[in-house]
Design a protein around this motif. Structure first.
Motif, mmCIF file in Angstrom:
data_model
loop_
_atom_site.group_PDB
_atom_site.id
_atom_site.type_symbol
_atom_site.label_atom_id
_atom_site.label_comp_id
_atom_site.label_asym_id
_atom_site.label_seq_id
_atom_site.Cartn_x
_atom_site.Cartn_y
_atom_site.Cartn_z
ATOM 1 N N ASN A 7 49.745 44.561 66.495
ATOM 2 C CA ASN A 7 49.597 45.267 67.766
ATOM 3 C C ASN A 7 48.213 45.892 67.936
ATOM 4 O OD1 ASN A 7 50.379 47.408 65.803
ATOM 5 N ND2 ASN A 7 50.307 48.714 67.619
ATOM 6 N N LEU A 8 47.407 45.892 66.854
ATOM 7 C CA LEU A 8 46.034 46.387 66.929
ATOM 8 C C LEU A 8 45.014 45.246 66.972
ATOM 9 C CD1 LEU A 8 46.044 49.372 64.386
ATOM 10 C CD2 LEU A 8 46.442 49.410 66.860
ATOM 11 N N MET A 9 45.503 44.025 67.226
ATOM 12 C CA MET A 9 44.622 42.857 67.186
ATOM 13 C C MET A 9 44.538 42.180 68.545
ATOM 14 S SD MET A 9 45.727 41.142 63.536
ATOM 15 C CE MET A 9 45.768 42.115 62.035
ATOM 16 N N HIS A 10 43.367 41.611 68.799
ATOM 17 C CA HIS A 10 43.130 40.830 70.016
ATOM 18 C C HIS A 10 42.447 39.532 69.610
ATOM 19 C CE1 HIS A 10 43.522 44.948 71.484
ATOM 20 N NE2 HIS A 10 43.851 44.443 72.656
ATOM 21 N N LEU A 11 43.043 38.421 69.989
ATOM 22 C CA LEU A 11 42.541 37.099 69.613
ATOM 23 C C LEU A 11 42.031 36.361 70.843
ATOM 24 C CD1 LEU A 11 42.369 34.728 67.479
ATOM 25 C CD2 LEU A 11 44.676 34.106 68.254
ATOM 26 N N VAL A 12 40.871 35.705 70.696
ATOM 27 C CA VAL A 12 40.353 34.813 71.732
ATOM 28 C C VAL A 12 40.193 33.428 71.107
ATOM 29 C CG1 VAL A 12 38.478 34.307 73.332
ATOM 30 C CG2 VAL A 12 39.125 36.679 72.889
ATOM 31 N N VAL A 13 40.712 32.412 71.784
ATOM 32 C CA VAL A 13 40.612 31.027 71.301
ATOM 33 C C VAL A 13 39.982 30.176 72.388
ATOM 34 C CG1 VAL A 13 41.884 29.010 70.509
ATOM 35 C CG2 VAL A 13 42.624 31.293 69.810
ATOM 36 N N TYR A 14 38.968 29.404 71.998
ATOM 37 C CA TYR A 14 38.202 28.588 72.944
ATOM 38 C C TYR A 14 38.185 27.148 72.432
ATOM 39 C CZ TYR A 14 33.925 26.767 75.201
ATOM 40 O OH TYR A 14 33.013 26.014 75.899
ATOM 41 N N THR A 15 38.690 26.220 73.227
ATOM 42 C CA THR A 15 38.736 24.822 72.816
ATOM 43 C C THR A 15 38.824 23.914 74.041
ATOM 44 O OG1 THR A 15 39.932 23.212 71.445
ATOM 45 C CG2 THR A 15 41.232 24.886 72.545
ATOM 46 N N ARG A 60 51.263 50.208 64.596
ATOM 47 C CA ARG A 60 50.296 51.263 64.312
ATOM 48 C C ARG A 60 49.637 51.748 65.599
ATOM 49 N NH1 ARG A 60 49.875 53.986 59.719
ATOM 50 N NH2 ARG A 60 47.619 54.114 59.966
ATOM 51 N N SER A 61 49.190 52.984 65.573
ATOM 52 C CA SER A 61 48.437 53.543 66.694
ATOM 53 C C SER A 61 46.951 53.436 66.401
ATOM 54 C CB SER A 61 48.805 55.013 66.919
ATOM 55 O OG SER A 61 50.164 55.143 67.246
ATOM 56 N N CYS A 62 46.157 53.248 67.445
ATOM 57 C CA CYS A 62 44.707 53.192 67.275
ATOM 58 C C CYS A 62 44.197 54.549 66.795
ATOM 59 C CB CYS A 62 44.014 52.834 68.592
ATOM 60 S SG CYS A 62 44.306 51.159 69.154
ATOM 61 N N TYR A 63 43.299 54.502 65.822
ATOM 62 C CA TYR A 63 42.689 55.751 65.351
ATOM 63 C C TYR A 63 41.700 56.239 66.400
ATOM 64 C CZ TYR A 63 40.072 59.040 62.481
ATOM 65 O OH TYR A 63 39.483 60.181 61.996
ATOM 66 N N GLN A 64 41.843 57.488 66.799
ATOM 67 C CA GLN A 64 40.963 58.051 67.808
ATOM 68 C C GLN A 64 40.296 59.304 67.272
ATOM 69 O OE1 GLN A 64 43.702 58.471 71.177
ATOM 70 N NE2 GLN A 64 42.729 56.718 72.154
ATOM 71 N N LEU A 65 39.034 59.441 67.573
ATOM 72 C CA LEU A 65 38.262 60.603 67.165
ATOM 73 C C LEU A 65 37.737 61.275 68.428
ATOM 74 C CD1 LEU A 65 37.359 61.956 64.505
ATOM 75 C CD2 LEU A 65 35.174 60.781 64.781
#
Length: 346
Positions: free
Chosen positions: A176-184, A207-212
């Motif tokens: 849930n903290l990942m973003h995938l880009v696929v180009y073909t 998981r929650s994104c770590y924020q500062l």
């Protein structure tokens, strides 16, 4: 199986023949698919919303170290460095980087071997090996300073670096903290089937994104001059302002507009004046280090020996130019010019 799928409306030149689709897999991995029938190379990039700000106290550099370790081997492909070897042997390249809030992995490769390359890539995020022997070798190989930070000090505290590495991976590398880009060049439907097959096994630990939150600079950190003796020859003047991150205004791109003008090298520009005076050999302007909470706009000027002697005058000229831009206000034709040049890149 994807839980969401939609063709994304993307502003693009009329000549763009590519097709786009955004989807979210059932493990909450967000994916952007790009189909380009004319490409002779395929590529993929995975962005993980975890960076150096998430380093455990006393193990600074662990997020970056993990980035290096994922390239070694996986349970499915246990031969060390076989991923990188496969990519280069099939006309491609691969790399990664770690920033404060993100770690990004990417590669490109010839179209005829993309499926296996993508499968090898997916194993980074499913079952990497990170053996004890490889961990120790990488600590020694990356940089001599890592030995003290990631080996000596942890050992003195009774910590095992590999254990902490595996713990960091398990706790932070969640789908849930990942973003995938696929180009073909394949159709969107075929790419989607491929992505669902390869990446569905990535664990989602929600998981929650770590924020500062907050700003790194208070009033006492502003309007100060820092002098440093360089290791290399030459003089460099760096002026930095804390600003609102431009990602919050990505459509207007204020930093790109300002960097275009301040960094311009044509007649009448700041650099043209400094070069004519013999005070500078280069000038860069743009957004530097940034997070979602804060950012910095920087102007970096490569100075000649004479320029070093006239640093105050150079700063004065810079602020006069900025004042001129403030008085002039934003110009539509300049915005359109910057926008057009940016779109041409893509």
């Amino acid at each position: 199986m994807a839980v969401g799928k939609d063709d994304v409306e993307i502003v693009k030149p009329r000549t763009d023949k590519r097709h786009y689709r955004r989807l979210v897999l059932s493990n909450s991995l967000q994916v952007l698919l790009i189909s380009d029938p004319d490409t002779d190379k395929c590529a993929a990039s995975m962005n993980v919303t975890v960076g150096s700000f998430s380093d455990p106290v006393g193990l600074e550099g662990l997020a970056h170290f993990l980035e290096h370790m994922l390239f070694y081997a996986s349970e499915k492909y246990p031969l060390e460095d076989s991923y990188s070897k496969y990519i280069t042997e099939h006309g491609g390249s691969t790399n990664a980087f770690t920033s404060s809030e993100h770690t990004n992995y990417y590669f490109d490769v010839n179209t005829d071997c993309f499926e296996e390359a993508l499968d090898r890539f997916a194993q980074f995020f499913i079952k990497p090996l990170m053996s004890a022997d490889a961990t120790m070798r990488e600590i020694k190989a990356v940089d001599s300073g890592n030995w003290d930070t990631l080996a000596v000090r942890p050992k003195d505290r009774g910590q095992d670096t590999r254990h902490e590495l595996l713990k960091f991976y398990d706790e932070n590398y969640s789908a849930n903290l990942m973003h995938l880009v696929v180009y073909t060049k394949e159709s969107l439907d075929k790419i989607q089937t491929l992505v669902e097959d390869k990446f569905q096994e990535i664990r989602n630990t929600d998981r929650s994104c770590y924020q500062l939150p907050g700003q790194p600079c208070t009033s006492e950190h502003l309007q100060i001059l820092v002098r440093a003796v360089p290791i290399k020859q030459g003089h460099k003047l760096r002026i930095a302002w804390p600003i609102t991150p431009s990602i919050h205004h990505y459509k207007e791109a204020p930093c790109r507009y300002l960097s275009h003008l301040i960094g311009h090298e044509g007649e009448g520009s700041l650099f043209y004046v400094l070069k004519t005076l013999g005070w500078a050999t280069g000038l860069f302007a743009g957004e530097g280090d940034w997070t979602l909470e804060f950012s910095f706009f920087e102007v970096v000027i490569e100075l000649t020996d004479a320029g070093h002697e006239h640093m105050q005058e150079i700063v004065g000229l810079l602020f006069k130019y900025i004042n001129l831009l403030q008085q002039s206000g934003a110009c539509k034709w300049i915005f359109d010019e910057v926008h057009s040049s940016y779109m041409c890149i893509y």
